[in-house]
Design a protein around this motif. Structure first.
Motif, mmCIF file in Angstrom:
data_model
loop_
_atom_site.group_PDB
_atom_site.id
_atom_site.type_symbol
_atom_site.label_atom_id
_atom_site.label_comp_id
_atom_site.label_asym_id
_atom_site.label_seq_id
_atom_site.Cartn_x
_atom_site.Cartn_y
_atom_site.Cartn_z
ATOM 1 N N ARG A 160 0.834 -1.209 0.000
ATOM 2 C CA ARG A 160 0.000 0.000 0.000
ATOM 3 C C ARG A 160 0.867 1.257 0.000
ATOM 4 O O ARG A 160 1.886 1.326 0.687
ATOM 5 N N GLY A 161 0.456 2.252 -0.771
ATOM 6 C CA GLY A 161 1.168 3.520 -0.833
ATOM 7 C C GLY A 161 0.223 4.666 -1.097
ATOM 8 O O GLY A 161 -0.984 4.468 -1.263
ATOM 9 N N LYS A 162 0.779 5.881 -1.150
ATOM 10 C CA LYS A 162 -0.030 7.079 -1.392
ATOM 11 C C LYS A 162 0.543 7.837 -2.587
ATOM 12 O O LYS A 162 1.766 8.057 -2.670
ATOM 13 N N VAL A 163 -0.324 8.234 -3.504
ATOM 14 C CA VAL A 163 0.090 8.950 -4.704
ATOM 15 C C VAL A 163 0.566 10.349 -4.328
ATOM 16 O O VAL A 163 -0.131 11.091 -3.628
ATOM 17 N N VAL A 164 1.770 10.700 -4.798
ATOM 18 C CA VAL A 164 2.345 12.016 -4.545
ATOM 19 C C VAL A 164 2.088 12.953 -5.724
ATOM 20 O O VAL A 164 1.719 14.117 -5.542
ATOM 21 N N ILE A 188 3.385 8.055 -12.437
ATOM 22 C CA ILE A 188 2.798 8.247 -11.120
ATOM 23 C C ILE A 188 3.889 8.072 -10.075
ATOM 24 O O ILE A 188 4.608 7.066 -10.091
ATOM 25 N N ILE A 189 4.034 9.040 -9.163
ATOM 26 C CA ILE A 189 4.969 8.924 -8.050
ATOM 27 C C ILE A 189 4.183 8.514 -6.811
ATOM 28 O O ILE A 189 3.201 9.165 -6.438
ATOM 29 N N VAL A 190 4.627 7.411 -6.182
ATOM 30 C CA VAL A 190 3.930 6.852 -5.022
ATOM 31 C C VAL A 190 4.902 6.785 -3.850
ATOM 32 O O VAL A 190 6.042 6.326 -4.006
#
Length: 404
Positions: A333-337, A348-350
Motif C-alpha cells: 500500500r502507498g499514497k500517490v504524490v 505516477i509517483i507513489v
C-alpha cells in the motif's frame, strides 16, 4: 598535465582518412565474425583514467553503441579506434592484424563527427566526393558513387548547395554520405544527432537503422542518450569512468542491469534497498517495508545480507484502494504524490514509507490523483536483484507476503 583527448579536435581529418598509397577499387579484406577486437585498452591523462582495460569483440555488420555520461570515456575510445589516440596499454586488431599504431590515414574507417565536419566552402556534392578524390578515384566512378550515396541518403537535388544553405538534418545526411562514399569497413559516429531537435532526431534514428541494414557496414556509435542507444543498437557498451560496466543486447541490459550504475543510468528504475534473510522454509526472503519478497528455490546465487531489487516503472501494477479493503499478500500500500501526463503514458509517483516509487501507466488507464491511496503489485516476471558482492540474479518467481 596533459588534457583528455577531444575527438572533435580532428573531425575533418577523420572524415578524409587520406590513403598512404594509391587505392585499388574493390580491394576489401576478408572479414571474420569478430573482425574488430579490443584487448585491454587503457589510457591515462595525468591522474585521470580515461579508459581502463576495455576488451571487446565486434562482429562484421554489427551496430554497436558506446553509451555513458559525459567523461565516461566514449569519445576517447572512439579516438583510439580512429587512430587519433594511441592507448597506453592494449591492442586493437582488425581481421587479426594489429592496427594499434596504424595512423588514421591507413585505416579504412569512415567518421561522422558531432558537428558533421563539412567543409563550408565546398558544395554537398564536393563534400561527398572529397574522400574519393584524395584516393585518386576515376572521375566517372566518383560521379557514379556520389549519385549512389546521395540517392541512398535521399538528398538528390542538394548537390550544388553549400552547407550553410542546408538544414541540420540535411547536413547530417551529407556527412553520412561523405563517410560512406569510399565504402569503409567501419563507420564511427560521434554523437551525430546531438544538435538536432527531438522530432528530427527520432526521424533520423529510423533512417540510420534503415541505412545500416541496407549497406551492411559495421557501425560504432557514441551517445549519452539512452533511448537512442536502445532504439538503434544490436549491442550496447555501457561506460562509466573509463570502465565497461556492462556489454550486451539492449533487452539484456534494460531488463538485467549488471550494476547499480547501469540500473540507474539506463532508463527509469526503482532501486529498492532490501535485506535478504533465510526464511523458515530455508528460502531467501527480501524484507522491504514489512513485507517479504520470496524467491523460488534455485532462483540464483544469492547470499544473506543487503541487496537491491531493481523494478522498472512499467513492471508495477497500480489499483486504487476502494472501500477500506484489507491488505493483500501480493500487494503493497502507498499514497500517490504526483502524476505527470506524457502523452502515450503517465508517470505516477507513489510514497511507501520513506521510499518513493515511480509507476508508468498507459495513458488510457483510469485516472489516479495525488493524495489517493493505492495498491502496488510487482510483476514477478520483471524483477531483478543486485545482491551485495554477488552476481546479479533474476527473481523469475516471487510472491509478496505480510511479515509476521
Amino acid at each position: 598535465m596533459s588534457q583528455p583527448y577531444s575527438f572533435r579536435d580532428h573531425q575533418n581529418v577523420a572524415l578524409v582518412m587520406l590513403p598512404v598509397g594509391p587505392a585499388h577499387e574493390g580491394e576489401r579484406p576478408m572479414m571474420s565474425s569478430n573482425f574488430l577486437t579490443l584487448d585491454g585498452i587503457s589510457k591515462r591523462y595525468g591522474v585521470l583514467n580515461a579508459l581502463e582495460s576495455i576488451s571487446l569483440d565486434v562482429a562484421r555488420g554489427e551496430f554497436l553503441t558506446l553509451l555513458g555520461p559525459s567523461g565516461s570515456g566514449k569519445s576517447t575510445l572512439l579516438a583510439v579506434l580512429a587512430g587519433f589516440t594511441e592507448p597506453d596499454r592494449g591492442c586493437v586488431s582488425l581481421n587479426g592484424d594489429d592496427i594499434t599504431r596504424l595512423p588514421p590515414e591507413a585505416r579504412r574507417f569512415g567518421v561522422v563527427p558531432q558537428g558533421y565536419g563539412l567543409f563550408p566552402h565546398l558544395t554537398a556534392y564536393e563534400n561527398i566526393a572529397f574522400p574519393l578524390r584524395v584516393r585518386r578515384t576515376l572521375r566517372t566512378r566518383i560521379d557514379n558513387r556520389v549519385q549512389e550515396v546521395m540517392e541512398l541518403l535521399q538528398i538528390e537535388g542538394l548537390g550544388d548547395r553549400l552547407p550553410m544553405h542546408l538544414s541540420g538534418g540535411q547536413q547530417q545526411r551529407v556527412a553520412l554520405a561523405r563517410a560512406l562514399s569510399f565504402e569503409p569497413d567501419l563507420l564511427l559516429l560521434d554523437e551525430p544527432m546531438s544538435a538536432l531537435d527531438a522530432s528530427l532526431r527520432r526521424d533520423l534514428q529510423a533512417e540510420l537503422v534503415r541505412l545500416h541494414r541496407q549497406v551492411g557496414t559495421t557501425f560504432i556509435h557514441v551517445t549519452h542518450d539512452q533511448q537512442e542507444a536502445l532504439a538503434l543498437s544490436d549491442r550496447i557498451v555501457v561506460l562509466n569512468q573509463g570502465r565497461a560496466e556492462q556489454i550486451g543486447s539492449p533487452r539484456a541490459i534494460y531488463d538485467r542491469p549488471a550494476s547499480r550504475f547501469v540500473a540507474s543510468f539506463l532508463g527509469k528504475n526503482n532501486l529498492l534497498d532490501t535485506i535478504a534473510r533465510v526464511g523458515a522454509d530455508g528460502r531467501l526472503q527480501f524484507h522491504w517495508h514489512g513485507h517479504r519478497i520470496a524467491a523460488r528455490p534455485g532462483a540464483g546465487r544469492l547470499t544473506p545480507g543487503p541487496c537491491v531489487l531493481v523494478v522498472r516503472p512499467e513492471a508495477i501494477l497500480l489499483d486504487p484502494v476502494r472501500g477500506g479493503a484489507s491488505h493483500s499478500d501480493e500487494r503493497v500500500r502507498g499514497k500517490v504524490v504526483s502524476r505527470t501526463f506524457l502523452g502515450a503514458s503517465t508517470d505516477i509517483i507513489v510514497a511507501i514509507g520513506d521510499d518513493i516509487l515511480m509507476v508508468t501507466l498507459p495513458a488510457a488507464a483510469p485516472p489516479i490523483v495525488p493524495g489517493e491511496d493505492v495498491w502496488l503489485t510487482l510483476d514477478s516476471e520483471r524483477l531483478w536483484c543486485l545482491p551485495g558482492g554477488a552476481p546479479p540474479c533474476e527473481l523469475s518467481s516471487v510472491s509478496s507476503e505480510l511479515a509476521a
